[in-house]
Write an enzyme that holds these catalytic residues in place. Structure first.
Site, PDB file in Angstrom:
ATOM      1  N   ARG A   1       0.611  -0.885  -0.317  1.00  0.00           N
ATOM      2  CA  ARG A   1      -0.058  -0.022  -0.104  1.00  0.00           C
ATOM      3  C   ARG A   1       1.206   1.291  -0.116  1.00  0.00           C
ATOM      4  O   ARG A   1       0.462   2.210  -0.805  1.00  0.00           O
ATOM      5  CB  ARG A   1      -0.910   0.410   0.864  1.00  0.00           C
ATOM      6  CG  ARG A   1      -2.140  -0.998   1.417  1.00  0.00           C
ATOM      7  CD  ARG A   1      -3.053  -0.766   2.022  1.00  0.00           C
ATOM      8  NE  ARG A   1      -3.485   0.249   1.718  1.00  0.00           N
ATOM      9  CZ  ARG A   1      -5.002   0.736   3.054  1.00  0.00           C
ATOM     10  NH1 ARG A   1      -4.608   0.092   3.994  1.00  0.00           N
ATOM     11  NH2 ARG A   1      -5.342   1.615   3.123  1.00  0.00           N
TER      12      ARG A   1
ATOM     13  N   CYS B   1      -1.148   5.957   8.971  1.00  0.00           N
ATOM     14  CA  CYS B   1      -1.469   4.272   8.837  1.00  0.00           C
ATOM     15  C   CYS B   1      -2.436   4.634   8.011  1.00  0.00           C
ATOM     16  O   CYS B   1      -2.347   5.898   6.915  1.00  0.00           O
ATOM     17  CB  CYS B   1      -2.069   3.144   9.152  1.00  0.00           C
ATOM     18  SG  CYS B   1      -3.334   3.828  10.429  1.00  0.00           S
TER      19      CYS B   1
END
Length: 276
Positions: A172, A231
């Site tokens: 990611r 995050c």
């Protein structure tokens, strides 16, 4: 106070004169609600806390899990039986993300005596129960500001002038996949630091020295650089904050994280394995 507690030490404290309030924060990103698992069996005396409803505000411009309304959060913690001087232990069923979220929120809101059960429910070898404890009202009143908090502008500054750690999976960060948010990639200047690397094979946190070495290799500890973490939506980053505190740092959390950053098409996006 150390931010974690072993299962053996928790069992001792639960049998002692001042047992901690136990919070069950089982949560899975995109998975089923944690309440049925709690009702099927939890550590005796534990109170279930709903991450989406009580530890986050409604999704929107602030991201998928923005910080909760302070009064809503305070009321949830009082319903769980938490008072200002009450020791608290939080646990979850996977990776420490949910437990770390309530740990960070309580610490940020001024509660100093809160820890995460190292290894989560899997580390507990004592009995489980299905009885839901009777409500026990506490008196905890949140006083936000005890831990550093970043907004998008401050996160960009830390990425530029300090060390901003991206706690998501490496794919990611690199922009190879993005299963949830609008855009794939990372905040320019941020360094990849997946949360899985904070734990050993049993799901427990690495020793403090090993964590310190890990973060030093990523650039922490160079001068007086601010260390920040983000995050996807501010949940797994809290687990990284626990690891950073174990390593001797006081990290700043970007609560909105990538889910907030990526909502604004004017904000820059970096891809690939390098920070910039």
């Amino acid at each position: 106070m150390t931010p974690i507690i072993s299962a053996a030490d928790l069992a001792t404290e639960l049998a002692g004169p001042t047992p901690p309030v136990l919070l069950d924060v089982r949560y899975q990103l995109g998975g089923p609600h944690g309440r049925p698992d709690y009702e099927a069996g939890h550590i005796p005396g534990a109170v279930f806390v709903d991450l989406d409803a009580e530890l986050a505000g409604p999704p929107g411009d602030g991201g998928r899990h923005p910080l909760p309304d302070v009064e809503t959060f305070g009321a949830a913690m009082r319903r769980a039986g938490i008072s200002t001087g009450t020791p608290v232990v939080a646990y979850d069923g996977d990776k420490g993300w949910g437990a770390a979220r309530v740990w960070w929120l309580l610490r940020w809101a001024g509660h100093a005596e809160v820890r995460v059960l190292d290894g989560g429910l899997a580390a507990w070898d004592g009995p489980l129960e299905t009885t839901v404890p009777a409500p026990a009202e506490g008196d905890f009143t949140p006083r936000p500001g005890a831990l550093p908090l970043l907004d998008a502008e401050a996160a960009a500054a830390v990425a530029r002038d300090g060390l901003l750690l991206d706690a998501r999976a490496g794919e990611r960060y690199r922009g190879e996949v993005e299963p949830i948010d609008r855009v794939a990639g990372h905040i320019p200047g941020a360094v990849s630091a997946p949360t899985g690397e904070n734990l050993d094979a049993s799901g427990r946190f690495l020793a403090a020295g090993d964590l310190a070495a890990r973060f030093a290799s990523l650039g922490a500890g160079e001068g007086d650089r601010t260390v920040g973490v983000y995050c996807g939506s501010g949940v797994s980053a809290a687990q990284q904050a626990v690891a950073l505190e174990l390593a001797g740092y006081v990290p700043a959390l970007y609560a909105g994280s990538w889910s907030e950053w990526s909502r604004d098409p004017a904000r820059p996006v970096a891809t690939g394995p390098d920070p910039s």
